[in-house]
Design a protein around this motif. Structure first.
Motif, PDB file in Angstrom:
ATOM      1  N   VAL A 263      -8.277  -0.975  -8.693  1.00 16.70           N
ATOM      2  CA  VAL A 263      -7.418   0.134  -9.112  1.00 16.70           C
ATOM      3  C   VAL A 263      -6.207  -0.475  -9.818  1.00 16.70           C
ATOM      4  N   LEU A 264      -6.139  -0.280 -11.135  1.00 10.97           N
ATOM      5  CA  LEU A 264      -5.082  -0.904 -11.930  1.00 10.97           C
ATOM      6  C   LEU A 264      -3.767  -0.141 -11.851  1.00 10.97           C
ATOM      7  N   GLU A 265      -3.867   1.179 -11.917  1.00  6.77           N
ATOM      8  CA  GLU A 265      -2.660   2.009 -11.885  1.00  6.77           C
ATOM      9  C   GLU A 265      -2.931   3.227 -11.023  1.00  6.77           C
ATOM     10  N   LYS A 266      -1.858   3.719 -10.398  1.00  7.15           N
ATOM     11  CA  LYS A 266      -1.977   4.890  -9.550  1.00  7.15           C
ATOM     12  C   LYS A 266      -0.683   5.700  -9.672  1.00  7.15           C
ATOM     13  N   ARG A 267      -0.815   6.951 -10.068  1.00  6.76           N
ATOM     14  CA  ARG A 267       0.356   7.826 -10.152  1.00  6.76           C
ATOM     15  C   ARG A 267       0.075   9.075  -9.322  1.00  6.76           C
ATOM     16  N   VAL A 268       0.783   9.204  -8.208  1.00  7.17           N
ATOM     17  CA  VAL A 268       0.586  10.333  -7.304  1.00  7.17           C
ATOM     18  C   VAL A 268       1.645  11.386  -7.594  1.00  7.17           C
ATOM     19  N   SER A 269       1.199  12.603  -7.871  1.00  8.78           N
ATOM     20  CA  SER A 269       2.101  13.688  -8.238  1.00  8.78           C
ATOM     21  C   SER A 269       2.241  14.682  -7.088  1.00  8.78           C
ATOM     22  N   GLU A 270       3.259  15.518  -7.186  1.00  7.69           N
ATOM     23  CA  GLU A 270       3.395  16.621  -6.234  1.00  7.69           C
ATOM     24  C   GLU A 270       2.534  17.780  -6.729  1.00  7.69           C
ATOM     25  N   LYS A 271       1.516  18.078  -5.966  1.00  6.47           N
ATOM     26  CA  LYS A 271       0.544  19.100  -6.373  1.00  6.47           C
ATOM     27  C   LYS A 271       0.859  20.373  -5.598  1.00  6.47           C
TER      28      LYS A 271
END
Length: 856
Positions: A228-236
């Motif tokens: 996993v190179l990049e991970k962006r967790v958003s407020e859903k």
């Protein structure tokens, strides 16, 4: 027997016209063993009775005559009230029972029209989620009626698709009550990398992502290493869920900031992405969902917006990658493919100009394929070390700040025999050309005359070439003549060295920044000389009085202008008539074939206010200031000698390429003569197809009247179809499709590019994608992608230049310096960021473009 319904797992495979692309994809992936929820497709034939009934109504006749919203709504209303026949209902009930069809279901269109026409009706047809068995017939009727929606009809009319051909298939599929769902791409759409999967994920149904009501999590996974190179967790903050009684509704997730997918699920989903891509054999985007921990594939489509690579440039996912630099946009001012014949000739040119020091071939520094040329930077790095990276960075700043990282990742593991041969050729080139270079520095006057003699010799030879032998021998003779005179053209090196000497004399003083002024409008530069002669022709009273291109062309053809003007025009044609757009391609038309366009170029000159009128005074003023400093430092004599050397020789760095262009123009003429014979014999359909053949094929055809040429034309040009319609060619791309670009941010801030021509200017922007699409007014700043010689009159009118393609050696940068125009390059996408009328400050000394005021 007509099949009304196709189950996803049925042994019978329908055609695209039976069920459309979406349904055919689900049937295909089900057969491949991928986890597709059970379902079936109601075929076009299933809706035959409905379609026939609608098309027999007066409302349909009215729609065909006038596809207005009112008429479309009337037909759509009729269609939505259609009722299943007994045969339709019986077939539907049977297939529902076979998939344990208690519901809920997803009902969506699968139109054959969008797939067969190559167009996209995305979002125009209705989809119904959470459909119960009791609601199913109504949902099917409404989905059917959506093919008569005004948006669909308008879209078809715009794309010249027959309105009468309205047909549709409908998918009925078990609705997944997804806990997490989303979309995924088997390549990274942001950088085109084939080895990176991109996943968007959110809670609930995927419609929340598709409709844009939620910002999903985003994950990028390296498909080879499964990292996993990049991970962006958003407020859903929202989710869509199925209602027990049918339909969907919005809910609030219990943990909106939580990561939607676990690490294990991210990798499991990546495996599904890879399996789907492997099944199709091309990049895909998919819709997916997790229900109670089980992963499902909901839909798969081809990705059509990525940048493809010729197969010869691609390495396997687990192989060492190669890094390519596209020579065309960087150095030639255009991105189009060369012709087959033109690409072959240009390959020879590159080899000859570099005397073998930049070897061509898969194991060398340059590879030519199907009319394109690429530096193989991985080999350049190995052969030249860090100098190779410096060379690449001097041409474009895409690697800025990560040069060491790129160098280490892509440098080839071993030196090839061809690269070693190139090293030896570098030494041989210095030994061959060295004496002439040294001599030119001590005696620039003699060196200048030597260059002029070489130019005269080649002009005489090239202009005198005839089709008196096979074409390959004609080409060979041209290059022999070029080789014999090339040593006489290397005196420009003394001019380049003299520039460095001047900077050394003035180093540390305010006058140091003025040294570029000496390179403005250097008499020895062929492009500058061409500009002056064009301006002289444009200034002639007879041209000023000529009203349009047709009159000009007639008077030139019939030689009704004055003897004085015709003599000047003939002289121009002799020296510069082989120049023009894509002039390095043998296939490109020349001035004599485009007299009307040449007239437009002449008329484009602003005779009252242009850079040629200003540059002499600016140059004289700068030189006088520099001479004061040189005198104070006791180096005036050395300064004057350097200045004289630059005036005599610096511009001749363009002369070798100029002579190649003349050669290409003459080969162009000879090739067309041969082509006319082939056309008369019925072997070619038109004369320009000669440029779709190789040198050897042309020669073989001359010797063998039975050689069938059209199959050769088709085979040669087939690979070029890969790039049909492509306008934005990346400068740097690796063998796994990854594109490297410097990212620009539009807004109130500055744009940082490459400083390629000193000075600062404030003015309004004019964005041009072709030289004469609209006038460039005095005082305006030229903003474009890249340029070549046919842009010369535009530069004469410009006050500053902003270029997308970087590098100080491209035509735009060179001409900007010739005319003393501030110029910033290396700003990819800037023609979309800057708009006509924007007030800009172009700082060509520091490579900065500032937005001072946005156009209204």
């Amino acid at each position: 027997m007509t099949t009304l319904i196709y189950a996803f797992d049925a042994s019978e495979t329908p055609t695209l016209s039976d069920v459309g692309g979406k349904a055919l994809s689900l049937i295909s992936t089900t057969a491949a063993g991928l986890p597709v929820p059970a379902g079936f497709a109601l075929s076009v034939a299933f809706f035959g009775p409905w379609t026939k009934a609608v098309k027999q109504t007066p409302q349909w006749s009215a729609l065909l005559k006038a596809p207005t919203k009112k008429n479309c709504d009337l037909v759509k209303g009729l269609a939505s009230k259609m009722v299943l026949t007994d045969d339709q209902r019986a077939a539907l009930e049977t297939h529902l029972d076979q998939i344990d069809g208690t519901g809920p279901f997803a009902v969506r269109s699968s139109s054959p029209e969008e797939d067969l026409s190559g167009t996209s009706f995305a979002g125009m047809y209705e989809t119904f989620l959470g459909t119960t068995r009791a609601m199913l017939e109504g949902a099917i009727a409404n989905a059917f009626s959506s093919m008569f929606d005004t948006r669909v009809m308008e879209y078809k009319a715009q794309h010249r698709l027959a309105l009468e051909g309205a047909n549709i298939s409908i998918i009925v599929q078990r609705q997944i009550a997804s806990d997490v769902s989303g979309v995924a791409f088997s390549l990274n759409p942001m950088n085109n990398c084939f080895d990176e999967a991109v996943i968007d994920a959110s809670f609930g149904l995927g419609e929340a992502i598709v409709s844009g009501i939620v910002t999903p999590d985003n994950y990028i996974v390296e498909k080879v290493t499964m990292e996993v190179l990049e991970k962006r967790v958003s407020e859903k903050s929202l989710a869509l869920q199925l209602n027990p009684d049918g339909g969907i509704s919005q809910t609030v997730p219990l943990q909106p900031k939580a990561q939607a997918l676990t690490e294990t699920q991210i990798l499991e989903l990546t495996e599904l992405i890879k399996a789907t891509e492997d099944h199709y054999g091309f990049p895909v985007d998919i819709e997916w969902a997790y229900e109670s921990g089980t992963l499902y594939l909901l839909q798969a489509r081809p990705i059509t917006t990525f940048f493809p690579l010729f197969p010869e440039l691609i390495t396997a996912p687990d192989e060492r990658k190669k890094l390519y630099m596209d020579i065309m946009p960087l150095s030639q001012g255009f991105s189009d493919n060369l012709s087959i014949l033109g690409g072959e000739v240009w390959d020879i040119v590159l080899d000859k100009l570099k005397m073998g020091a930049v070897p061509l071939g898969e194991d060398g520094y340059i590879v030519g394929l199907h009319g394109r040329q690429y530096f193989q930077l991985n080999n350049v790095f190995k052969g030249l070390g860090k100098r190779g990276m410096q060379m690449a960075s001097s041409l474009d700043n895409a690697f800025e700040g990560r040069e060491d990282e790129i160098f280490k990742e892509y440098i080839s593991a071993e030196m090839t025999p061809l690269m070693k041969k190139g090293r030896r050729a570098q030494i041989a080139m210095l030994l061959t050309l060295g004496p002439g270079m040294v001599g030119s520095f001590f005696n620039p006057e003699k060196a200048a005359k030597t260059v002029e003699t070489a130019v005269d010799n080649l002009l005489t030879f090239f202009k005198g070439m005839k089709n008196d032998r096979p074409f390959d021998e004609v080409v060979e003779s041209a290059f022999v003549a070029f080789d014999e005179n090339f040593k006489g053209m290397v005196g420009f090196i003394a001019g380049v060295l003299a520039e460095g000497g001047l900077k050394k004399i003035l180093k540390g003083t305010e006058a140091e920044a003025l040294t570029q002024a000496i390179m403005m409008d250097v008499p020895s530069n062929p492009s500058s000389a061409m500009g002056h002669e064009m301006l002289a022709l444009a200034s002639a009273r007879e041209i000023r009085k000529t009203e349009d291109a047709a009159i000009f062309e007639d008077r030139i053809t019939n030689r009704t202008y004055s003897p004085e003007f015709m003599a000047a025009f003939d002289d121009y044609l002799y020296k510069f008539g082989d120049r023009g757009f894509k002039e390095i391609d043998v296939a490109s038309p020349r001035v004599s074939e485009r007299l009307g366009e040449f007239f437009v170029q002449l008329k484009a000159f602003n005779l009252d206010d242009n850079q040629m009128m200003k540059v002499a005074a600016r140059k004289h003023e700068a030189i006088e200031k520099m001479r004061v400093v040189a005198r104070e430092r006791g180096k005036l004599k050395k300064f004057d000698k350097s200045l004289r050397t630059i005036e005599l020789l610096f511009g001749h760095r363009e002369t070798p390429k100029y002579m190649v262009v003349v050669m290409n123009g003459c080969l162009h003429r000879l090739a067309l003569e041969i082509a006319d014979g082939f056309v008369a014999q019925g072997r070619l359909e038109n004369r320009n197809q000669i440029f779709d053949l190789t040198i050897e094929q042309v020669s073989q055809a001359q010797k063998n009247a039975g050689l069938d040429l059209l199959p050769l034309v088709a085979a040669n040009t087939e690979p070029q179809k890969l790039y049909e319609g492509v306008k934005d060619f990346p400068v740097f791309i690796d063998s796994r499709g990854k594109i490297f670009r410097k990212q620009l941010v539009a807004g109130d801030g500055d744009l940082a590019g490459m400083a390629v021509s000193n000075g600062t200017y404030t003015g309004r922007a004019r964005v041009l994608l072709s030289p004469y699409e609209k006038p460039l007014l005095p005082g305006e700043i030229l903003v474009t992608v890249a340029t070549e010689p046919s842009w010369t009159p535009i530069f004469v009118n410009a006050s500053a230049v902003v270029l997308e393609v970087g590098g100080g050696l491209q035509h735009g940068a060179i001409i900007a310096r010739e005319y003393g125009l501030p110029c910033v390059s290396g700003l990819p996408g800037v023609t979309k960021i800057i708009k006509d009328g924007d007030l800009l400050e172009v700082d060509g000394t520091n490579g900065i473009v500032k937005f001072l005021e946005k156009a209204v």
